[in-house]
Scaffold this motif. Structure first.
Motif, PDB file in Angstrom:
ATOM      1  N   TYR A 117      13.939  28.450  20.962  1.00 57.29           N
ATOM      2  CA  TYR A 117      12.536  28.555  20.538  1.00 57.29           C
ATOM      3  C   TYR A 117      12.301  28.216  19.079  1.00 57.29           C
ATOM      4  O   TYR A 117      11.149  27.971  18.698  1.00 57.29           O
ATOM      5  N   GLU A 118      13.348  28.190  18.250  1.00 57.06           N
ATOM      6  CA  GLU A 118      13.131  27.772  16.874  1.00 57.06           C
ATOM      7  C   GLU A 118      12.627  26.336  16.817  1.00 57.06           C
ATOM      8  O   GLU A 118      11.962  25.940  15.857  1.00 57.06           O
ATOM      9  N   GLU A 172       6.485  35.238  32.049  1.00 56.96           N
ATOM     10  CA  GLU A 172       5.880  33.922  32.259  1.00 56.96           C
ATOM     11  C   GLU A 172       6.080  33.035  31.034  1.00 56.96           C
ATOM     12  O   GLU A 172       6.353  31.833  31.163  1.00 56.96           O
ATOM     13  N   CYS A 173       5.938  33.625  29.860  1.00 58.69           N
ATOM     14  CA  CYS A 173       6.156  32.856  28.633  1.00 58.69           C
ATOM     15  C   CYS A 173       7.595  32.373  28.548  1.00 58.69           C
ATOM     16  O   CYS A 173       7.857  31.216  28.191  1.00 58.69           O
ATOM     17  N   ALA A 219       8.740  39.262  20.754  1.00 57.50           N
ATOM     18  CA  ALA A 219       7.383  39.337  20.214  1.00 57.50           C
ATOM     19  C   ALA A 219       6.939  37.975  19.690  1.00 57.50           C
ATOM     20  O   ALA A 219       5.791  37.559  19.901  1.00 57.50           O
ATOM     21  N   ASN A 220       7.834  37.267  18.999  1.00 52.92           N
ATOM     22  CA  ASN A 220       7.490  35.945  18.482  1.00 52.92           C
ATOM     23  C   ASN A 220       7.198  34.961  19.606  1.00 52.92           C
ATOM     24  O   ASN A 220       6.285  34.140  19.513  1.00 52.92           O
ATOM     25  N   HIS A 224       3.671  33.330  20.203  1.00 54.90           N
ATOM     26  CA  HIS A 224       3.689  31.869  20.091  1.00 54.90           C
ATOM     27  C   HIS A 224       2.761  31.261  21.133  1.00 54.90           C
ATOM     28  O   HIS A 224       1.965  30.353  20.822  1.00 54.90           O
ATOM     29  N   TYR A 225       2.845  31.764  22.358  1.00 51.23           N
ATOM     30  CA  TYR A 225       1.998  31.244  23.424  1.00 51.23           C
ATOM     31  C   TYR A 225       0.603  31.863  23.406  1.00 51.23           C
ATOM     32  O   TYR A 225      -0.390  31.179  23.666  1.00 51.23           O
TER      33      TYR A 225
END
Length: 470
Positions: A117-118, A172-173, A219-220, A224-225
């Protein structure tokens, strides 16, 4: 970063639509052992009472057993131990302390998720990311307001974010990038592992426990989404003027050029967060006029410029030595009172527990840590106030160790001469030392026109760390 994680990062960057189907196999004995080595030794144990040193006594055996259970899909995280820490508003913040074994797995998964994800995270996100800090987020806000036509700031707070994250929505994310059922199963088990409080087990159907190693990256990913991508891909396309989001974990501010854009965003944000089980705190949310033009208008009307708090600092309209507008930053009064209360309680509790020569170095460390965070340009007065109040508290509690006073002020000052406490020091300076063509504007109804300042302005300050004291 290991070669395998590095290859995952490269793949994630090259193909933003790629879904990783095989990740759980990375949880090997060597990888988990390396994660164990990174754990801090002085942290509290989980509900099983096993400390890092006790787990390390049979490390190879424990890791082998852990890997076997992970491969057999029999690994189940233990409930986290619930503890509370006081908040500045009188409430208590819940923390979840995982067991040592669960910390190892969480750290391993955190590294895997970070490698993926970075590559996706937006530049507006600063919290719990490599080579990014609270001060970078503060600099981001400062740079935005100083160099862009900002007239309004939307200051909003998500109510109990870590306690209200929707598990199904979070999964889902995660599924947008991860298609490995084994890894997703482990993460889901962490989310639903429950908490143990005062010997009583409680199920968890929402939230991620603060204090867990995995919670910040989850959390990030969630925000993010929910927030970042939505703002970049939808909100920015619909506004009439400039708009910029700066987020650190669940704390964020949004800068706008026009009031109607700021108000529309505020309403849309309520609806957006509600879809994901989140809620805005009404008492901590507002839209304020802030920026160069807002400051000029307030002063013409004889009013004070509005201020807002972000990451423990109060941001306010100020002037540099040449009389030009700049963003001032100082310790938030709420945070200052909270820090002084904590210092007072610590000095009161430790004064009779150990000898003065044993706890005095700890006081030195506490002051240095405070300066490291709050030592930013323009906040010397706040640091000096903290230093001054701490000395007074130390003098007070040293003299309350018995019925007989240990020092008068003259004796205490001589003691400080031989056992000095660190003086206030600035560690973080303004991100912008020179600005050219800074945008300014005259806001009115509709679309104001933008003009650019002639010449360059510079931030006040010095090029080397300054020291000060009483």
């Amino acid at each position: 970063m290991s070669p395998k994680l590095r290859s995952i990062t490269l793949r994630a960057r090259e193909d933003p639509t790629c879904k990783f189907t095989s990740l759980a196999h990375l949880l090997t004995a060597d990888f988990l052992t390396a994660c164990f080595r990174e754990l801090k030794r002085n942290k509290a144990p989980g509900i099983d009472g096993v400390t890092v040193r006790e787990y390390e006594a049979k490390l190879n055996e424990n890791i082998s057993d852990l890997v076997a259970r992970l491969k057999a899909k029999q690994y189940r995280p233990q409930p986290v131990k619930r503890v509370y820490i006081p908040k500045s508003n009188g409430e208590r913040r819940p923390l979840g302390i995982p067991a040592i074994e669960d910390k190892i797995v969480q750290l391993a998964i955190k590294k895997i998720l970070g490698a993926i994800y970075e590559a996706d995270f937006c530049d507006v996100s600063y919290g719990f990311r490599p080579n990014r800090s609270c001060h970078d987020a503060l600099d981001g806000v400062d740079t935005t307001i100083m160099t862009q036509p900002v007239n309004y700031v939307v200051d909003m707070d998500i109510e109990k974010f870590f306690d209200t994250v929707d598990h199904d929505r979070l999964m889902e994310c995660l599924s947008q990038r991860i298609a490995d059922p084994s890894l997703l199963r482990i993460i889901a088990r962490f989310l639903r592992s429950g908490v143990m409080e005062d010997g009583t087990y409680k199920e968890t159907d929402r939230g991620t426990p603060q204090g867990g190693i995995l919670s910040p990256v989850l959390a990030n990913i969630y925000l993010h989404y929910v927030l970042d991508l939505w703002f970049e891909q939808e909100v920015k396309k619909q506004v009439n003027g400039f708009a910029q989001l700066v987020r650190y974990a669940d704390d964020f501010v949004v800068c706008f050029q026009y009031r109607n854009d700021a108000e529309a965003f505020g309403k849309a944000l309520w609806e957006r967060l509600a879809k994901f089980g989140l809620k805005i705190s009404e008492e901590k949310s507002r839209i304020i006029a802030f920026g160069r033009s807002a400051c000029q208008q307030a002063r013409k009307q004889g009013k004070k410029c509005a201020t807002f708090d972000f990451l423990g600092f109060t941001l306010y309209c100020d002037k540099d030595r040449n009389g030009n507008f700049k963003v001032g930053r100082k310790t938030s009064s709420t945070k200052f009172r909270q820090k002084m209360k904590i210092m007072n309680q610590w000095l009161k509790g430790i004064r009779n527990r150990v000898k003065l020569e044993a706890w005095w170095p700890l006081l030195v460390q506490k002051l240095a840590g405070h300066y490291r965070y709050y030592g930013i340009s323009g906040n010397m007065r706040g640091l000096q106030s903290y230093y001054h109040h701490t000395i007074r508290l130390a003098f007070t509690w040293i003299n309350r160790r018995s019925q007989k006073k240990s020092y008068n002020w003259g004796q205490f000052n001589r003691f400080l001469t031989h056992n000095p406490l660190p003086k206030p020091k600035i560690y973080h300076f303004y991100a912008l030392s020179k600005r050219r063509g800074c945008a300014s504007e005259e806001p009115d109804e509709g679309k104001p026109h933008v003009r650019f300042c002639e010449g360059a302005h510079s931030h006040p300050g010095v090029s080397t760390p300054m020291e000060g004291g009483l």
